[in-house]
Enzyme design. Structure first.
Site, short mmCIF file in Angstrom:
data_model
loop_
_atom_site.label_atom_id
_atom_site.label_comp_id
_atom_site.label_asym_id
_atom_site.label_seq_id
_atom_site.Cartn_x
_atom_site.Cartn_y
_atom_site.Cartn_z
CD GLU A 15 62.81 16.07 -60.15
OE1 GLU A 15 64.00 15.85 -60.42
OE2 GLU A 15 62.17 17.03 -60.62
NE ARG A 136 73.97 10.82 -58.73
CZ ARG A 136 72.94 11.62 -59.00
NH1 ARG A 136 71.76 11.12 -59.27
NH2 ARG A 136 73.07 12.94 -58.96
CG HIS A 198 66.53 11.97 -62.46
ND1 HIS A 198 66.11 12.06 -61.14
CD2 HIS A 198 66.08 13.08 -63.06
CE1 HIS A 198 65.43 13.18 -60.98
NE2 HIS A 198 65.40 13.83 -62.13
CG HIS A 294 35.70 -5.31 -71.64
ND1 HIS A 294 36.99 -4.88 -71.46
CD2 HIS A 294 35.45 -5.22 -72.96
CE1 HIS A 294 37.51 -4.55 -72.64
NE2 HIS A 294 36.58 -4.74 -73.57
#
Ligand code: HCA
Ligand code: CU
Length: 387
Positions: A15, A136, A198, A294
């Site tokens: 990908e 798969r 996915h 903070h």
């Protein structure tokens, strides 16, 4: 527990190669795969050998590197593709076919009946040729497919006993976490097989969707480094790790976390992009604390404003001091870091000076350090910060 047994299918080399600026050389692929293996991902998915001769050779090169991670390739649901995949000696094959009305019309032109017949033929062929291969089957554009079509296809495939895993893909990033949960849950219940998710990130749900899939019983999540992929990519490896870490650190303890910044930087450099400032864990501001309130709390106990400990990833936190929101606790902490002992009165006077100057323009750390050093030499609250 849904997060105790899951595996990452790292798809930067498949990908990720579909990202606009990604073209990996063989050496780069070996490097990326080696580092992913050091990080500890369970599986690495690589571009189809049908894409180009080099792609086929690269699969062999990575398989021959003898990594712990299993090497998979990703093919269309075609016998010719399967033949080429098997010829590479890969450990696993991920087969995909579109089931949404648009893909049925414009991608392969097959009906659901024909999709099932083709899938059974191709999967049967692979299993016959390679009885032990990890196999798969996935539908593409699963979340824009008709649910009845999806279930027909998955049940037909599951019934054959040919595959180890079913995959479900949010190809265009439209799924909501509740929907992912429902569909994955159905697949797990109906088939009892491992389920992979996915998810693309077009509308910002890729990480939440991956998490929902795991909650529903999915066993495998696809990621890429920095989330690179088609368009704006898929679930990022670092984002998934951050998500699971903040549920319980134990869920990511199996991975070598300090490798994550190395991986993110490597892909940023290779693809000639910047790591986004707000990236999970490795963004430049991920561990920066600014407001005085903070800073004070974080200095006393970092967990007040941190859900992730940067040192678990080999990183450090930073308190930003030179701005109008600063507080004297942060200024005192900086003086202590520099080994300078200043009274509270002097530190408070210095803080007023910093706020006043920073109202016009934020000050650099070097400028603050100079102020602190000067005040150390002439510790008079009346004259601190005077030029
Ligand atoms: C793509 C295919 C895919 C496949 C996902 C999978 C998708 O469109 O390039 O095989 O699980 O997103 O559908 O990446
Ligand atoms: Cu995809």
């Amino acid at each position: 527990m849904p997060f105790d047994h899951y595996s990452i299918i790292e798809s930067t080399l498949r990908e990720g190669e579909q990202f606009s600026t990604a073209t990996f050389t063989t050496a780069q692929k070996l490097d990326i795969a080696g580092l992913l293996d050091d990080f500890g991902v369970e599986m690495i998915e690589m571009t189809s050998p049908c894409a180009s001769p080099q792609s086929a050779a690269d699969i062999q090169a990575v398989v021959n590197a003898g990594l712990k991670a299993r090497i998979l390739t990703h093919i269309r649901c075609k016998k010719e593709d399967a033949e080429q995949a098997l010829a590479t000696g890969v450990h696993g094959v991920d087969v995909v076919i579109g089931t949404s009305p648009r893909l049925m019309q414009h991608s392969h032109g097959k009906s659901i009946r024909q999709i099932i017949d083709t899938a059974l033929e191709v999967l049967g062929y692979i299993r016959e040729q390679a009885p032990n291969i990890i196999l798969r089957f996935s539908t593409e554009d699963s979340f824009r497919s008709r649910e009845s079509d999806l279930l027909r296809v998955y049940l037909a495939v599951a019934d054959t006993g040919l595959v180890n895993r079913l995959g479900i893909a949010d190809t265009v990033g439209v799924a909501l976490p509740t929907r992912v949960y429902e569909i994955v849950r159905q697949l797990v219940r109906l088939t009892g097989l491992d389920v992979e998710f996915h998810g693309h990130n077009d509308s910002g749900c890729a990480i939440a969707n991956a998490c929902a899939a795991l909650e529903a019983g999915a066993t495998h999540i696809d990621t890429t480094i920095l989330g690179i992929g088609e368009r704006n990519g898929i679930t990022p490896l670092g984002g998934l790790i951050a998500r699971l870490y903040t549920i319980n650190k134990a869920y990511v303890a199996k991975y070598n976390l300090p490798m994550l910044p190395v991986l993110d930087q490597l892909i940023a450099d290779t693809c000639q992009i910047e790591i986004p400032f707000n990236n999970y864990i490795t963004g430049s501001s991920a561990f920066m604390h600014k407001a005085g309130i903070h800073a004070k709390a974080v200095l006393a106990d970092p967990e007040t404003y941190e859900s992730i400990n940067p040192s678990d990833f080999g990183l450090t936190r930073e308190i930003v001091i030179g701005h109008r929101l600063t507080g004297w606790n942060a200024v005192r902490s900086r003086a202590q870091q520099l080994g300078l002992t200043l009274t509270d009165e002097v530190l408070q006077a210095l803080t007023r000076v910093i706020k006043e100057r920073a109202d016009t323009q934020p000050m650099t750390l070097a400028e603050i350090d100079a102020l602190l050093h000067d005040a150390h030499l002439t510790p008079d609250p009346e004259s601190v910060g005077a030029d």
